[in-house]
Design a protein around this motif. Structure first.
Motif, PDB file in Angstrom:
ATOM      1  N   VAL A   1      78.087  59.652 -67.498  1.00  0.00           N
ATOM      2  CA  VAL A   1      76.994  60.144 -66.654  1.00  0.00           C
ATOM      3  C   VAL A   1      75.752  59.295 -66.842  1.00  0.00           C
ATOM      4  N   ALA A   2      75.166  58.854 -65.732  1.00  0.00           N
ATOM      5  CA  ALA A   2      73.844  58.220 -65.768  1.00  0.00           C
ATOM      6  C   ALA A   2      72.816  59.271 -65.363  1.00  0.00           C
ATOM      7  N   LEU A   3      71.809  59.437 -66.177  1.00  0.00           N
ATOM      8  CA  LEU A   3      70.762  60.415 -65.881  1.00  0.00           C
ATOM      9  C   LEU A   3      69.726  59.873 -64.906  1.00  0.00           C
ATOM     10  N   HIS A   4      69.692  58.557 -64.744  1.00  0.00           N
ATOM     11  CA  HIS A   4      68.774  57.945 -63.788  1.00  0.00           C
ATOM     12  C   HIS A   4      69.393  56.664 -63.272  1.00  0.00           C
ATOM     13  N   HIS A   5      69.640  56.608 -61.965  1.00  0.00           N
ATOM     14  CA  HIS A   5      70.189  55.397 -61.345  1.00  0.00           C
ATOM     15  C   HIS A   5      69.255  54.986 -60.212  1.00  0.00           C
TER      16      HIS A   5
ATOM     17  N   LEU B   1      74.409  57.438 -70.008  1.00  0.00           N
ATOM     18  CA  LEU B   1      73.395  56.393 -69.892  1.00  0.00           C
ATOM     19  C   LEU B   1      72.091  57.077 -69.507  1.00  0.00           C
ATOM     20  N   THR B   2      71.056  56.886 -70.290  1.00  0.00           N
ATOM     21  CA  THR B   2      69.770  57.441 -69.874  1.00  0.00           C
ATOM     22  C   THR B   2      69.296  56.757 -68.604  1.00  0.00           C
ATOM     23  N   PHE B   3      69.400  55.426 -68.579  1.00  0.00           N
ATOM     24  CA  PHE B   3      68.933  54.637 -67.434  1.00  0.00           C
ATOM     25  C   PHE B   3      69.969  53.578 -67.055  1.00  0.00           C
ATOM     26  N   ASN B   4      70.053  53.324 -65.780  1.00  0.00           N
ATOM     27  CA  ASN B   4      70.873  52.240 -65.269  1.00  0.00           C
ATOM     28  C   ASN B   4      70.014  50.989 -65.088  1.00  0.00           C
TER      29      ASN B   4
END
Length: 421
Positions: free
Chosen positions: A109-113, A154-157
């Motif tokens: 899971v990415a929390l921000h893309h 992933l916190t950020f992409n």
């Protein structure tokens, strides 16, 4: 000779919420699409309607043999207004995770893309010192509700992408792999219109793609640190990382110093952000070659992708080796792909890329998985629907999915671990 991947090696594919879910009207990107003079070629609209069709899509991925699905949770849906969290949105993503479990896919899971809530722009966007805590609060809500279902996050992409964009747009005019055209960086007039649609002014309209100076990078680093802290507090078993977009930086005679400076700019300066992470998300699409006068264009006759960069799958191995030399973290290839209408070239791109991964594994480099960008032909930001990165084609009139041979090939690799004869 058959090339085998380890039994526990994770093989799957990737989507990003804004690009597949559809009608993400609370996002800053929606404002960019509808701004006066917007350079976006198409409106995203329903995109491929994955928000409604996710269960069928996940079942299809599993049927093909894929073992993992990376997707993103959309902050603009979860928190449509500051401090107000949507129970229906979190229920949706809970069911996406449960569907992954039901069909045997490891969720990443990415929390921000890239996309952010429009309301964030009213606080100064990613230039605001309030952002780290606001992002951490969002992560706290997500993980308090569904964190136990998330093994990798992933916190950020692509934390480094804004710096790459700045360099590409201001120096060489090359369109980078993510499909953001130069106008998205250099046209303040339409950005002022987008800001107005978000309820603010252009000076406060700082999107994720504008995090390219030291002060904003420091804000991003603090947002990552606080998010990781929250995640580990709520679910210590979740493996936490972030991803970077990394071209294979090469040089010809006289370009060694420039190449070294680019690698530091794109990779080295972000290394402190990784301290405390569990893995590193590595994303690669091509190479960049530098000479004494700067970046060197691909040789005459070189194969180019729809994005107008060089078809060069060997870059993946080289970037893994370079990153591994500077890291003590496991590496997860969280994106690797090619934009082309010739699916046989996509099969070749995957095969040669994975051959490089097996070479790294044989040399003892810890690579834990490979996720292909992207599962479906989808909305490629300002490039609209003109780019074909997908393993699966989509008729956007009927939303019918058509499996390509590249999807079958990657599915066989995922199911058997056998790469080639």
């Amino acid at each position: 000779m058959k090339l085998h991947l380890p039994e526990d090696f994770i093989v799957g594919s990737v989507t990003a919420a804004y690009q597949v879910e559809g009608n993400n009207t609370n996002s800053d990107f929606w404002a960019e699409e509808y701004a006066d003079g917007s350079p976006y070629k198409d409106k995203s609209g329903d995109t491929i309607d994955h928000y409604r069709l996710y269960r069928k899509d996940i079942a299809l991925m599993a049927e093909l043999g894929l073992k993992s699905y990376r997707f993103s949770v959309e902050w603009a849906r979860i928190e449509p207004a500051p401090g107000q969290y949507s129970r229906s949105a979190i229920a949706h993503y809970r069911d996406v995770l449960l569907a992954c479990r039901e069909y045997g896919l490891v969720p990443v899971v990415a929390l921000h893309h890239f996309s952010s809530p429009q309301w964030l722009m009213r606080y100064g966007g990613w230039g605001s010192e309030e952002v780290p805590q606001r992002f951490a609060d969002y992560c706290r809500f997500v993980f308090s509700e569904i964190g136990g279902l998330i093994p990798y996050v992933l916190t950020f992409n692509e934390v480094n992408l804004p710096v790459m964009l700045r360099e590409m747009f201001t120096t060489i005019g090359v369109i980078p792999p993510v499909g953001i055209a130069g106008e998205s960086w250099t046209a303040p007039e339409w950005r002022a219109s987008a800001a107005a649609l978000c309820g603010t002014t252009a000076d406060r309209y700082i999107t994720f793609h504008m995090i390219s100076d030291d002060s904003k990078i420091a804000i991003l680093a603090e947002a990552h640190r606080r998010a990781r802290q929250v995640i580990k507090e709520l679910n210590p078993g979740t493996k936490v990382g972030l991803s970077m977009a990394l071209s294979d930086i090469q040089s010809v005679a006289g370009g060694e110093e420039q190449a070294a400076a680019k690698w530091q700019q794109y990779f080295g300066q972000y290394l402190p952000m990784l301290e405390g992470d569990d893995f590193f998300g590595l994303q690669n699409y091509t190479r960049e070659v530098y000479g004494p006068e700067g970046r060197v264009a691909p040789a005459a006759g070189a194969e180019l992708t729809q994005m107008n960069y060089e078809f060069y799958p060997e870059a993946l191995e080289q970037v893994i080796r370079k990153a591994a030399g500077a890291l003590k973290l496991p590496i997860f290839v969280t994106e690797h792909g090619v934009a082309t209408d010739d699916d046989s070239r996509r099969v070749e791109f995957i095969r040669r890329g994975l051959e490089g991964v097996t070479s790294c594994l044989k040399d003892g480099i810890q690579v834990i998985g490979y996720l292909h960008w992207t599962t479906f032909d989808n909305f490629e930001w300002s490039a609209g629907y003109s780019m074909r990165f997908g393993l699966i084609a989509v008729d956007r009139e009927t939303q019918e999915r058509t499996v390509k041979e590249s999807a079958r090939y990657l599915g066989r690799v995922a199911a058997t671990g056998i790469l080639s004869e």
